[in-house]
Design a protein around this motif. Structure first.
Motif, PDB file in Angstrom:
ATOM      1  N   HIS A 168      -6.458  12.962   1.920  1.00 55.08           N
ATOM      2  CA  HIS A 168      -7.518  12.282   1.150  1.00 55.08           C
ATOM      3  C   HIS A 168      -8.345  11.353   2.044  1.00 55.08           C
ATOM      4  N   ALA A 169      -7.789  10.969   3.202  1.00 58.55           N
ATOM      5  CA  ALA A 169      -8.489  10.041   4.101  1.00 58.55           C
ATOM      6  C   ALA A 169      -9.168  10.757   5.265  1.00 58.55           C
ATOM      7  N   GLN A 170      -9.126  12.094   5.275  1.00 57.34           N
ATOM      8  CA  GLN A 170      -9.698  12.847   6.403  1.00 57.34           C
ATOM      9  C   GLN A 170     -11.162  12.478   6.628  1.00 57.34           C
ATOM     10  N   THR A 202     -15.133  -2.092   1.832  1.00 54.53           N
ATOM     11  CA  THR A 202     -15.924  -3.208   2.366  1.00 54.53           C
ATOM     12  C   THR A 202     -16.141  -3.090   3.876  1.00 54.53           C
ATOM     13  N   GLY A 203     -15.645  -2.000   4.475  1.00 56.96           N
ATOM     14  CA  GLY A 203     -15.805  -1.825   5.923  1.00 56.96           C
ATOM     15  C   GLY A 203     -14.610  -2.314   6.720  1.00 56.96           C
ATOM     16  N   LEU A 204     -13.569  -2.810   6.050  1.00 53.62           N
ATOM     17  CA  LEU A 204     -12.425  -3.332   6.801  1.00 53.62           C
ATOM     18  C   LEU A 204     -11.652  -2.206   7.503  1.00 53.62           C
ATOM     19  N   VAL A 219       0.832  -1.212   0.000  1.00 52.93           N
ATOM     20  CA  VAL A 219       0.000   0.000   0.000  1.00 52.93           C
ATOM     21  C   VAL A 219       0.869   1.267   0.000  1.00 52.93           C
ATOM     22  N   PHE A 220       1.816   1.344   0.933  1.00 53.34           N
ATOM     23  CA  PHE A 220       2.533   2.609   1.077  1.00 53.34           C
ATOM     24  C   PHE A 220       3.751   2.706   0.143  1.00 53.34           C
ATOM     25  N   ILE A 221       4.542   1.633   0.045  1.00 51.11           N
ATOM     26  CA  ILE A 221       5.773   1.734  -0.743  1.00 51.11           C
ATOM     27  C   ILE A 221       5.456   1.582  -2.243  1.00 51.11           C
TER      28      ILE A 221
END
Ligand code: COA
Length: 150
Positions: free
Chosen positions: A117-119, A88-90, A26-28
């Motif tokens: 973007h995730a705020q 999916t709610g995870l 995800v991050f790298i």
């Protein structure tokens, strides 16, 4: 195939490696965060940091970590859900699981530095932004916190 979702506190090296696999993807790979910024001294089993990993069946699909920021205050970091599992709610389930763990560890409050973007994701969970937007690893961030009621 077993598709059951399960979120666990990491207690053995295999689980830590699974959490790091998710974070690498995800991050790298996806967000192009440099590896030496993403993986740090908190990413060992001997660190007091609590690591979390989520499995769909046997496949690691989510990860995060929680550590002490200051006495009574936890810091949530590295919240990641694989692209194929998002929406999916995870992410919410991982956050709620971490909050239960944070309360059980005596934290009265948790803070995090959200990618902007995730705020909205964190706001839905009751996190409140504070301070100015800042850059970390080339990504705009905003500090947020949630005070636990009882
Ligand atoms: N902005 C606003 N709302 C969002 C959102 C976003 N980026 N992502 C999810 N939501 C909302 C969902 O619509 C859902 O709302 P609902 O309860 O009204 O249906 C709620 O938040 C929970 O969503 P959920 O499905 O649990 O989120 P997710 O599993 O997709 O995980 C992230 C969200 C941010 C963890 C995930 O997108 C991710 O891993 N992104 C890449 C890594 C990252 O940027 N992590 C954050 C670092 S600070």
């Amino acid at each position: 195939m077993n598709h059951t979702l399960q979120i666990r506190v990491v207690s053995k090296d295999e689980e830590l490696q699974d959490a790091l696999t998710v974070r690498r993807l995800v991050f790298i790979e996806e967000q192009e965060v440099p590896e030496d910024l993403e993986i740090d001294e908190h990413d060992t089993l001997s660190s007091p940091t609590i690591h979390f990993v989520a499995y769909q069946g046997d496949t690691p699909v989510g990860a995060s970590r929680l550590r002490t920021y200051q006495p009574g205050v936890g810091k949530i970091e590295r919240v990641a859900v694989l692209g194929s599992t998002r929406g999916t709610g995870l992410g919410r389930a991982i956050m709620e699981f971490m909050e239960e763990t944070a309360r059980a560890n005596g934290y009265a409050k948790v803070k995090l530095n959200a990618q902007c973007h995730a705020q909205g994701f964190y706001e839905k969970l009751g996190y409140v932004p504070y301070g100015d937007i800042f850059d970390d690893a080339g990504i705009p961030h905003i500090a947020m916190e949630k005070v636990f009621s009882e």
